[in-house]
Design an enzyme around this catalytic site. Structure first.
Site, PDB file in Angstrom:
ATOM      1  N   GLU A   1       5.932 -12.605 -11.347  1.00 49.94           N
ATOM      2  CA  GLU A   1       4.863 -13.614 -11.347  1.00 49.94           C
ATOM      3  C   GLU A   1       3.949 -13.457 -10.131  1.00 49.94           C
ATOM      4  O   GLU A   1       2.736 -13.462 -10.267  1.00 49.94           O
ATOM      5  CB  GLU A   1       5.471 -15.017 -11.382  1.00 49.94           C
ATOM      6  CG  GLU A   1       4.458 -16.136 -11.345  1.00 49.94           C
ATOM      7  CD  GLU A   1       3.560 -16.206 -12.569  1.00 49.94           C
ATOM      8  OE1 GLU A   1       2.470 -16.789 -12.453  1.00 49.94           O
ATOM      9  OE2 GLU A   1       3.922 -15.684 -13.643  1.00 49.94           O
TER      10      GLU A   1
ATOM     11  N   TYR B   1      -6.142 -18.338  -0.719  1.00 49.17           N
ATOM     12  CA  TYR B   1      -6.655 -16.963  -0.694  1.00 49.17           C
ATOM     13  C   TYR B   1      -7.423 -16.650  -1.975  1.00 49.17           C
ATOM     14  O   TYR B   1      -8.446 -15.972  -1.946  1.00 49.17           O
ATOM     15  CB  TYR B   1      -5.489 -15.986  -0.512  1.00 49.17           C
ATOM     16  CG  TYR B   1      -5.860 -14.527  -0.610  1.00 49.17           C
ATOM     17  CD1 TYR B   1      -6.564 -13.886   0.409  1.00 49.17           C
ATOM     18  CD2 TYR B   1      -5.491 -13.768  -1.724  1.00 49.17           C
ATOM     19  CE1 TYR B   1      -6.899 -12.541   0.320  1.00 49.17           C
ATOM     20  CE2 TYR B   1      -5.823 -12.426  -1.818  1.00 49.17           C
ATOM     21  CZ  TYR B   1      -6.526 -11.821  -0.794  1.00 49.17           C
ATOM     22  OH  TYR B   1      -6.865 -10.489  -0.883  1.00 49.17           O
TER      23      TYR B   1
ATOM     24  N   ASN C   1      -8.793  -7.964  -6.560  1.00 51.35           N
ATOM     25  CA  ASN C   1      -7.809  -7.760  -5.502  1.00 51.35           C
ATOM     26  C   ASN C   1      -7.588  -6.257  -5.279  1.00 51.35           C
ATOM     27  O   ASN C   1      -6.571  -5.684  -5.661  1.00 51.35           O
ATOM     28  CB  ASN C   1      -6.505  -8.479  -5.844  1.00 51.35           C
ATOM     29  CG  ASN C   1      -5.546  -8.528  -4.677  1.00 51.35           C
ATOM     30  OD1 ASN C   1      -5.663  -7.771  -3.724  1.00 51.35           O
ATOM     31  ND2 ASN C   1      -4.571  -9.413  -4.770  1.00 51.35           N
TER      32      ASN C   1
ATOM     33  N   TYR D   1      -0.802  -0.612  -6.516  1.00 50.42           N
ATOM     34  CA  TYR D   1      -0.198  -0.366  -7.821  1.00 50.42           C
ATOM     35  C   TYR D   1      -0.575   1.012  -8.352  1.00 50.42           C
ATOM     36  O   TYR D   1       0.244   1.698  -8.964  1.00 50.42           O
ATOM     37  CB  TYR D   1      -0.563  -1.480  -8.806  1.00 50.42           C
ATOM     38  CG  TYR D   1      -0.037  -2.830  -8.378  1.00 50.42           C
ATOM     39  CD1 TYR D   1       1.244  -2.975  -7.851  1.00 50.42           C
ATOM     40  CD2 TYR D   1      -0.828  -3.967  -8.479  1.00 50.42           C
ATOM     41  CE1 TYR D   1       1.730  -4.205  -7.450  1.00 50.42           C
ATOM     42  CE2 TYR D   1      -0.342  -5.209  -8.075  1.00 50.42           C
ATOM     43  CZ  TYR D   1       0.932  -5.316  -7.559  1.00 50.42           C
ATOM     44  OH  TYR D   1       1.407  -6.540  -7.161  1.00 50.42           O
TER      45      TYR D   1
END
Length: 158
Positions: free
Chosen positions: A86, A28, A127, A134
């Site tokens: 992560e 991706y 992204n 977020y």
């Protein structure tokens, strides 16, 4: 979402499914050849004598592992114990259905229960779906810090 998905702590037997999602993420992110981590590495590093990461999985009764959130403990000289998220990875077919939020919530709950002083993570600047998520939860997207890395080869040459 028509199928039932449950989030639970990851176990050693989950590693093949976890690794498959890591490879899917690399594809991706247009970096399929960058994954050098193996299932055996993950077994040693997550379940050996000194485990250095933990993870949650999103599991479908029909398909098995369809999402992961991998995290570890880091340390801030100013704040103390810090959780570093992560990666959150959801298989492409099930993205934008709330699984990422479920995994993120599980990690946040761990950080709260274990009294971490801070939680950090990174997101690629392209992204947009993740960045929008977020922002929607009120996260601080800090543009001040520059990420620095040394590759394995660079470490050896240092």
């Amino acid at each position: 979402m028509s199928e039932t998905i449950k989030v639970r702590r990851g176990i050693e037997a989950d590693l093949p499914g976890v690794h498959a999602l890591i490879v899917e993420l690399a594809v991706y992110e247009k970096s399929p050849d960058e994954v050098t981590n193996t299932i055996e590495d993950m077994r040693r590093d997550g379940f050996g004598g000194r485990p250095i990461f933990e993870f949650f999985v999103a599991e479908s009764a029909q398909e098995g592992i369809v999402g992961i959130a991998l995290y570890y403990t880091a340390y801030s000289t100013w704040k103390g114990k810090m959780l570093f998220l992560e990666d959150i990875v959801v298989t492409e077919r099930l993205r934008r259905q709330g699984l990422g939020r479920m995994l993120f919530n599980a990690v946040v709950q761990t950080a709260k229960e274990e009294n971490y002083k801070r939680m950090k993570w990174q997101v690629l600047d392209w992204n947009e779906p993740a960045i929008n998520f977020y922002r929607s939860i009120g996260a601080n997207l800090d543009g001040e810090w520059i990420n620095c890395n040394l590759s394995h080869e660079e470490l050896q040459q240092f």
